[in-house]
Design a protein around this motif. Structure first.
Motif, PDB file in Angstrom:
ATOM      1  N   MET A  71       0.837  -1.205   0.000  1.00 41.67           N
ATOM      2  CA  MET A  71       0.000   0.000   0.000  1.00 41.67           C
ATOM      3  C   MET A  71       0.868   1.249   0.000  1.00 41.67           C
ATOM      4  O   MET A  71       0.585   2.229  -0.715  1.00 41.67           O
ATOM      5  CB  MET A  71      -0.931  -0.013   1.207  1.00 41.67           C
ATOM      6  CG  MET A  71      -2.114  -0.956   1.092  1.00 41.67           C
ATOM      7  SD  MET A  71      -3.201  -0.608  -0.337  1.00 41.67           S
ATOM      8  CE  MET A  71      -3.709   1.091   0.023  1.00 41.67           C
ATOM      9  N   LYS A  72       1.924   1.244   0.781  1.00 39.18           N
ATOM     10  CA  LYS A  72       2.828   2.400   0.815  1.00 39.18           C
ATOM     11  C   LYS A  72       3.519   2.596  -0.529  1.00 39.18           C
ATOM     12  O   LYS A  72       3.734   3.734  -0.979  1.00 39.18           O
ATOM     13  CB  LYS A  72       3.857   2.215   1.931  1.00 39.18           C
ATOM     14  CG  LYS A  72       3.270   2.370   3.329  1.00 39.18           C
ATOM     15  CD  LYS A  72       4.343   2.208   4.399  1.00 39.18           C
ATOM     16  CE  LYS A  72       3.754   2.456   5.794  1.00 39.18           C
ATOM     17  NZ  LYS A  72       4.784   2.295   6.864  1.00 39.18           N
ATOM     18  N   ALA A  73       3.859   1.485  -1.185  1.00 35.82           N
ATOM     19  CA  ALA A  73       4.488   1.570  -2.501  1.00 35.82           C
ATOM     20  C   ALA A  73       3.520   2.159  -3.519  1.00 35.82           C
ATOM     21  O   ALA A  73       3.911   2.944  -4.401  1.00 35.82           O
ATOM     22  CB  ALA A  73       4.953   0.185  -2.947  1.00 35.82           C
ATOM     23  N   LEU A  74       2.256   1.796  -3.418  1.00 33.92           N
ATOM     24  CA  LEU A  74       1.232   2.342  -4.307  1.00 33.92           C
ATOM     25  C   LEU A  74       1.098   3.844  -4.107  1.00 33.92           C
ATOM     26  O   LEU A  74       0.988   4.602  -5.072  1.00 33.92           O
ATOM     27  CB  LEU A  74      -0.107   1.651  -4.033  1.00 33.92           C
ATOM     28  CG  LEU A  74      -1.352   2.241  -4.721  1.00 33.92           C
ATOM     29  CD1 LEU A  74      -1.222   2.183  -6.241  1.00 33.92           C
ATOM     30  CD2 LEU A  74      -2.607   1.487  -4.268  1.00 33.92           C
ATOM     31  N   CYS A  75       1.103   4.273  -2.852  1.00 33.92           N
ATOM     32  CA  CYS A  75       0.981   5.704  -2.563  1.00 33.92           C
ATOM     33  C   CYS A  75       2.180   6.481  -3.118  1.00 33.92           C
ATOM     34  O   CYS A  75       2.024   7.585  -3.655  1.00 33.92           O
ATOM     35  CB  CYS A  75       0.881   5.942  -1.062  1.00 33.92           C
ATOM     36  SG  CYS A  75      -0.532   5.163  -0.266  1.00 33.92           S
ATOM     37  N   ALA A  76       3.370   5.911  -2.981  1.00 36.44           N
ATOM     38  CA  ALA A  76       4.593   6.596  -3.403  1.00 36.44           C
ATOM     39  C   ALA A  76       4.735   6.653  -4.914  1.00 36.44           C
ATOM     40  O   ALA A  76       5.266   7.633  -5.466  1.00 36.44           O
ATOM     41  CB  ALA A  76       5.808   5.913  -2.794  1.00 36.44           C
ATOM     42  N   ALA A  77       4.258   5.626  -5.605  1.00 34.34           N
ATOM     43  CA  ALA A  77       4.397   5.577  -7.072  1.00 34.34           C
ATOM     44  C   ALA A  77       3.154   4.946  -7.687  1.00 34.34           C
ATOM     45  O   ALA A  77       3.159   3.761  -8.046  1.00 34.34           O
ATOM     46  CB  ALA A  77       5.650   4.787  -7.450  1.00 34.34           C
ATOM     47  N   PRO A  78       2.068   5.715  -7.799  1.00 35.75           N
ATOM     48  CA  PRO A  78       0.806   5.180  -8.348  1.00 35.75           C
ATOM     49  C   PRO A  78       0.969   4.682  -9.780  1.00 35.75           C
ATOM     50  O   PRO A  78       1.504   5.387 -10.631  1.00 35.75           O
ATOM     51  CB  PRO A  78      -0.137   6.390  -8.292  1.00 35.75           C
ATOM     52  CG  PRO A  78       0.480   7.337  -7.313  1.00 35.75           C
ATOM     53  CD  PRO A  78       1.961   7.144  -7.451  1.00 35.75           C
ATOM     54  N   SER A  79       0.533   3.452 -10.031  1.00 35.75           N
ATOM     55  CA  SER A  79       0.565   2.874 -11.377  1.00 35.75           C
ATOM     56  C   SER A  79      -0.297   1.627 -11.372  1.00 35.75           C
ATOM     57  O   SER A  79      -0.701   1.143 -10.313  1.00 35.75           O
ATOM     58  CB  SER A  79       2.003   2.509 -11.781  1.00 35.75           C
ATOM     59  OG  SER A  79       2.476   1.422 -11.004  1.00 35.75           O
ATOM     60  N   GLN A  80      -0.560   1.083 -12.531  1.00 37.33           N
ATOM     61  CA  GLN A  80      -1.322  -0.148 -12.601  1.00 37.33           C
ATOM     62  C   GLN A  80      -0.554  -1.286 -11.943  1.00 37.33           C
ATOM     63  O   GLN A  80      -1.134  -2.149 -11.273  1.00 37.33           O
ATOM     64  CB  GLN A  80      -1.628  -0.511 -14.062  1.00 37.33           C
ATOM     65  CG  GLN A  80      -2.573  -1.690 -14.227  1.00 37.33           C
ATOM     66  CD  GLN A  80      -3.937  -1.428 -13.615  1.00 37.33           C
ATOM     67  OE1 GLN A  80      -4.584  -0.428 -13.912  1.00 37.33           O
ATOM     68  NE2 GLN A  80      -4.411  -2.324 -12.739  1.00 37.33           N
ATOM     69  N   GLU A  81       0.762  -1.246 -12.098  1.00 34.00           N
ATOM     70  CA  GLU A  81       1.597  -2.301 -11.529  1.00 34.00           C
ATOM     71  C   GLU A  81       1.546  -2.288  -9.998  1.00 34.00           C
ATOM     72  O   GLU A  81       1.363  -3.337  -9.364  1.00 34.00           O
ATOM     73  CB  GLU A  81       3.040  -2.131 -11.992  1.00 34.00           C
ATOM     74  CG  GLU A  81       3.975  -3.231 -11.479  1.00 34.00           C
ATOM     75  CD  GLU A  81       5.406  -3.065 -11.971  1.00 34.00           C
ATOM     76  OE1 GLU A  81       6.247  -3.919 -11.621  1.00 34.00           O
ATOM     77  OE2 GLU A  81       5.679  -2.071 -12.683  1.00 34.00           O
ATOM     78  N   THR A  82       1.704  -1.105  -9.390  1.00 32.42           N
ATOM     79  CA  THR A  82       1.691  -1.043  -7.930  1.00 32.42           C
ATOM     80  C   THR A  82       0.285  -1.284  -7.382  1.00 32.42           C
ATOM     81  O   THR A  82       0.124  -1.824  -6.290  1.00 32.42           O
ATOM     82  CB  THR A  82       2.216   0.313  -7.422  1.00 32.42           C
ATOM     83  OG1 THR A  82       1.502   1.387  -8.065  1.00 32.42           O
ATOM     84  CG2 THR A  82       3.701   0.451  -7.708  1.00 32.42           C
ATOM     85  N   LEU A  83      -0.737  -0.900  -8.160  1.00 32.53           N
ATOM     86  CA  LEU A  83      -2.116  -1.175  -7.735  1.00 32.53           C
ATOM     87  C   LEU A  83      -2.380  -2.676  -7.765  1.00 32.53           C
ATOM     88  O   LEU A  83      -2.992  -3.223  -6.834  1.00 32.53           O
ATOM     89  CB  LEU A  83      -3.107  -0.446  -8.638  1.00 32.53           C
ATOM     90  CG  LEU A  83      -4.597  -0.716  -8.347  1.00 32.53           C
ATOM     91  CD1 LEU A  83      -4.960  -0.277  -6.927  1.00 32.53           C
ATOM     92  CD2 LEU A  83      -5.483   0.001  -9.374  1.00 32.53           C
ATOM     93  N   ASP A  84      -1.933  -3.336  -8.822  1.00 33.31           N
ATOM     94  CA  ASP A  84      -2.112  -4.787  -8.919  1.00 33.31           C
ATOM     95  C   ASP A  84      -1.409  -5.504  -7.773  1.00 33.31           C
ATOM     96  O   ASP A  84      -1.926  -6.490  -7.218  1.00 33.31           O
ATOM     97  CB  ASP A  84      -1.563  -5.308 -10.254  1.00 33.31           C
ATOM     98  CG  ASP A  84      -2.434  -4.906 -11.442  1.00 33.31           C
ATOM     99  OD1 ASP A  84      -3.577  -4.486 -11.220  1.00 33.31           O
ATOM    100  OD2 ASP A  84      -1.947  -5.009 -12.588  1.00 33.31           O
ATOM    101  N   ALA A  85      -0.232  -5.012  -7.403  1.00 36.34           N
ATOM    102  CA  ALA A  85       0.511  -5.624  -6.296  1.00 36.34           C
ATOM    103  C   ALA A  85      -0.240  -5.431  -4.983  1.00 36.34           C
ATOM    104  O   ALA A  85      -0.293  -6.344  -4.147  1.00 36.34           O
ATOM    105  CB  ALA A  85       1.903  -5.008  -6.203  1.00 36.34           C
ATOM    106  N   ALA A  86      -0.854  -4.271  -4.813  1.00 32.32           N
ATOM    107  CA  ALA A  86      -1.603  -3.990  -3.587  1.00 32.32           C
ATOM    108  C   ALA A  86      -2.858  -4.850  -3.493  1.00 32.32           C
ATOM    109  O   ALA A  86      -3.172  -5.395  -2.424  1.00 32.32           O
ATOM    110  CB  ALA A  86      -1.977  -2.512  -3.527  1.00 32.32           C
ATOM    111  N   THR A  87      -3.571  -4.992  -4.609  1.00 36.38           N
ATOM    112  CA  THR A  87      -4.790  -5.801  -4.578  1.00 36.38           C
ATOM    113  C   THR A  87      -4.464  -7.284  -4.407  1.00 36.38           C
ATOM    114  O   THR A  87      -5.212  -8.021  -3.753  1.00 36.38           O
ATOM    115  CB  THR A  87      -5.631  -5.591  -5.852  1.00 36.38           C
ATOM    116  OG1 THR A  87      -4.833  -5.835  -7.020  1.00 36.38           O
ATOM    117  CG2 THR A  87      -6.178  -4.163  -5.916  1.00 36.38           C
ATOM    118  N   ALA A  88      -3.345  -7.727  -4.969  1.00 35.70           N
ATOM    119  CA  ALA A  88      -2.923  -9.120  -4.791  1.00 35.70           C
ATOM    120  C   ALA A  88      -2.561  -9.364  -3.325  1.00 35.70           C
ATOM    121  O   ALA A  88      -2.880 -10.415  -2.751  1.00 35.70           O
ATOM    122  CB  ALA A  88      -1.728  -9.440  -5.689  1.00 35.70           C
ATOM    123  N   ALA A  89      -1.902  -8.394  -2.707  1.00 31.50           N
ATOM    124  CA  ALA A  89      -1.540  -8.510  -1.298  1.00 31.50           C
ATOM    125  C   ALA A  89      -2.791  -8.499  -0.418  1.00 31.50           C
ATOM    126  O   ALA A  89      -2.867  -9.211   0.588  1.00 31.50           O
ATOM    127  CB  ALA A  89      -0.616  -7.361  -0.897  1.00 31.50           C
TER     128      ALA A  89
END
Length: 373
Positions: A71-89
């Protein structure tokens, strides 16, 4: 032939197998339950704690910590990739929690730990209202896990995070770096991770919960004897199975003529409803097997354990074939027949654990596992 009829016919062989089992059991004169063997009970309790409870909370802590990082990674660098990682987590944490959440006794019910991870069912929509209010008002106190801890439990667990990731306005997660919505979600994930770590620590303490559960005795503040201990362990299985039926399904569906609001189903936004139910069932089955609870059954009633295992596997298999979209599943005859199957066999699952297994080891039918009467 209509699809629902074909589906019903497909399910009949399984139902007939279960019915035949019951009929045969009634025809056989079974031996009375033997006295509980204290040594066996202690072994079973230790296996339950060391093989299921402690690993369950440890896995949850690892998963939730990863969720917070993503979630912190998504906030720091919003992208489809970081969003996908957050939803998978998020999906992984839901899975880990769905496994250990059947344990609704002990440290998890202290200090609102359970509700801080999952506030459900939320019949009045309190959680949703709180989350929406925080997002609208942009209350900065909810963007920190420690300060969030003092807020409503309805807005600091998996339900709140699911809305952040999948609810109305979630597209903002990819549009704004360090946006309020994302930082709130990261705080929620941090809160879940903190509670999970706390639970792991409590169960890892040498003189803590684990000792109380594995060493029944007159000086034990939790279990005065082995009978109380096994009652509590069986209670986890029975209440866990009741929750699957009463809260995970009947909250929104009680049959074809009693469809309520599909959007009250747990994890409906993320499509995790049936997966979490399957994980709940698997958890009940896994705890029973891991603890070796079949060892308490008389030799001529060991088939009870096998029937519980068979039923659990059947329910998990069917749950895995239901459309993740709850509304679509309930609007389709064939899909709805599968939900009916879970509902029907969910009741049988409870009966086999409470009446058949409980009765076989010396606890009479109708025994109340919540109050020890």
């Amino acid at each position: 032939m209509r699809p629902v009829m074909r589906k019903t016919l497909c399910l009949l062989p399984i139902m007939l197998v279960l019915t035949t089992f019951n009929a045969k059991a009634q025809d056989v004169e079974l031996s009375p339950p033997p006295p509980l063997d204290p040594a066996k009970v202690r072994v079973i309790m230790k296996k339950a704690v060391d093989g299921f409870i402690k690993p369950g909370y440890a896995a949850l802590a690892v998963s939730a910590t990863s969720l917070e990082s993503n979630m912190k990674a998504l906030c720091a660098a919003p992208s489809q990739e970081t969003l996908d990682a957050a939803t998978a987590a998020f999906a992984d944490t839901v899975k880990k929690w769905s496994t250990i959440e059947i344990v609704r006794v002990g440290p998890v019910i202290e200090q609102n730990r359970f509700e801080r991870i999952l506030y459900y069912p939320d019949r009045k929509g309190l959680g949703l209202k709180q989350v929406q209010r925080y997002l609208t008002e942009k209350d900065e106190t909810v963007t920190n896990a420690e300060s969030l801890k003092g807020k409503s439990v309805a807005a600091q667990g998996l339900g709140a995070l699911e809305f952040v990731l999948y609810g109305t306005g979630s597209e903002a997660l990819q549009q704004e770096k360090d946006g309020f919505r994302c930082r709130y979600g990261a705080a929620v994930a941090g809160n879940i991770a903190n509670v999970a770590k706390d639970l792991k620590a409590v169960w890892d303490e040498p003189d803590g919960a684990a000792k109380s559960w594995t060493e029944p005795g007159q000086d034990n503040p939790v279990f005065r004897d082995e009978r109380e201990a096994i009652v509590a362990l069986l209670g986890i299985l029975v209440h866990g199975s009741e929750t699957i039926r009463d809260q995970r399904i009947e909250t929104f569906y009680k049959g074809p003529e009693k469809v309520k609001f599909p959007r009250t189903a747990i994890y409906w936004r993320s499509g995790q409803t049936w997966k979490s139910i399957a994980d709940n069932v698997t958890a009940v089955q896994s705890l029973m097997k891991t603890a070796g609870m079949a060892d308490l059954l008389p030799s001529d009633q060991r088939s009870i354990s096998g029937s519980i295992d068979f039923l659990a596997k059947s329910m998990v298999r069917v749950a895995g074939t239901i459309d993740p979209d709850v509304e679509k599943a309930l609007a389709n005859d064939e899909q709805r027949a599968k939900v009916d199957y879970l509902l029907l066999n969910g009741r049988d699952f409870i009966y086999r654990l409470n009446d058949q297994y409980g009765g076989a080891i010396g606890l009479s039918s109708g025994f109340s596992f919540s109050d020890g009467d």
